[in-house]
Design an enzyme around this catalytic site. Structure first.
Site, short mmCIF file in Angstrom:
data_model
loop_
_atom_site.label_atom_id
_atom_site.label_comp_id
_atom_site.label_asym_id
_atom_site.label_seq_id
_atom_site.Cartn_x
_atom_site.Cartn_y
_atom_site.Cartn_z
N GLY A 146 59.08 -25.93 40.30
CA GLY A 146 57.89 -25.10 40.22
C GLY A 146 58.17 -23.63 39.93
CB SER A 181 61.25 -25.87 35.72
OG SER A 181 60.72 -25.16 36.85
CG ASN A 241 55.42 -35.35 42.62
OD1 ASN A 241 54.35 -35.69 43.14
ND2 ASN A 241 56.34 -34.65 43.26
CD1 TRP A 242 50.69 -36.39 38.10
CD2 TRP A 242 48.78 -37.40 38.63
NE1 TRP A 242 50.36 -37.21 37.06
CE2 TRP A 242 49.19 -37.85 37.34
CE3 TRP A 242 47.58 -37.91 39.15
CZ2 TRP A 242 48.46 -38.77 36.60
CZ3 TRP A 242 46.86 -38.83 38.42
CH2 TRP A 242 47.29 -39.25 37.15
CE LYS A 243 55.64 -31.18 42.73
NZ LYS A 243 56.49 -29.99 42.75
N GLY A 258 56.74 -32.29 37.76
CA GLY A 258 55.59 -31.82 38.52
C GLY A 258 54.56 -31.20 37.59
N GLY A 259 54.60 -29.87 37.49
CA GLY A 259 53.60 -29.11 36.75
C GLY A 259 53.27 -29.66 35.37
CD GLU A 275 56.67 -29.69 46.33
OE1 GLU A 275 55.81 -30.59 46.29
OE2 GLU A 275 57.06 -29.07 45.32
CD GLU A 308 62.44 -33.49 42.03
OE1 GLU A 308 61.79 -33.41 40.99
OE2 GLU A 308 61.94 -33.54 43.15
CG HIS A 332 59.16 -33.90 46.37
ND1 HIS A 332 58.88 -32.59 46.67
CD2 HIS A 332 59.25 -33.97 45.02
CE1 HIS A 332 58.81 -31.91 45.53
NE2 HIS A 332 59.03 -32.72 44.51
#
Ligand code: PGA
Length: 250
Positions: free
Chosen positions: A174, A214, A10-12, A235-236, A98, A168, A96
């Protein structure tokens, strides 16, 4: 029951088109197609079409990070399921944390998006998870179970078969603070149990449940060793080819 693992990046809100293209070229170069894993990337809306072209003929699938439930019309800033299919998406991330935290997403809007995605033939990756205070006060399962019951409300058995669910924990997203494999397994098993209750054991056994929060190359193995962890939503660590490949090849 063997479930094919699914690793999704997920590149956000990251990467311009040229950076996104470089990243997928790096992923393509690092995969030979024999990996027994479904590999998915979720670029920004702006990169979906150019990335679909770079992915064409590869084993990597494309996901969008959200969709709107209406087919078309006066919904400024939104995209429909048909539009996502049109640019080559196979999957769509829904709910998600966010989106829930910053954009007013609720279980009700998750449910609408989920039904629209399923009706159009997109594979939904439905995200659920508790915030830290909910975990600390012992309400994790109340929250996650409620998100699933309401999110999946009215979804038929044949549609439920297509779902991917991502657990999640919000406190792990993150933050570098990954859930332990046992913490993930506990909730994944409860999710599978609830899906068996809502549908049947066959649907539950086939359901792929990703862990997200993470995930890194050095902690993915312990998570994937757990019987109810079927993949990761990353993500990251999905923003660099080397680290995402390290996760895909866990
Ligand atoms: P993270 O994000 O891997 O950067 O923690 C996970 C996610 O939000 O899906």
């Amino acid at each position: 029951m063997t479930r094919r693992p699914i690793m999704a990046g997920n590149w956000k809100m990251n990467m311009l088109v040229a950076e996104a293209e470089a990243l997928v070229n790096g992923l393509k170069a690092g995969l030979d197609g024999t990996e027994e894993v479904d590999v998915v990337v979720a670029p920004t809306y702006a990169s979906l079409y150019p990335i679909a072209k770079v992915l064409s003929g590869s084993s990597i699938d494309l996901a969008a990070q959200n969709l709107h439930w209406e087919a078309s019309g006066a919904y400024t800033g939104e995209l429909s399921a048909a539009m996502l299919l049109d640019v080559g998406c196979k999957y769509v991330i829904i709910g998600h944390s966010e989106r829930r935290q910053f954009f007013g997403e609720t279980d009700e809007t998750v449910n609408k998006r989920l039904k629209a995605a399923l009706a159009a033939g997109l594979i939904p990756i439905v995200c659920v998870g508790e915030v830290l205070e909910e975990r600390k006060s012992g309400r994790t399962w109340d929250v996650v179970g409620g998100q699933i019951r309401e999110g999946l409300d009215g979804v038929s058995r044949s549609d439920a078969e297509k779902l991917v669910i991502a657990y999640e924990p919000v406190w792990a997203i993150g933050t570098g603070e990954v859930a332990t494999p046992d913490q993930a397994q506990e909730i994944h098993a409860q999710i599978r149990g609830l899906v068996a209750e809502l549908y049947d054991q066959g649907i539950a056994d086939g359901l792929r449940i990703q862990y997200g929060g993470s995930v890194k190359p050095d902690n993915v193995r312990g998570l994937m060793d757990k019987p109810d962890v079927d993949g990761a939503l990353v993500g990251g660590a999905s923003l660099k080819a080397e680290s995402f490949l390290g996760i895909v090849k866990f």
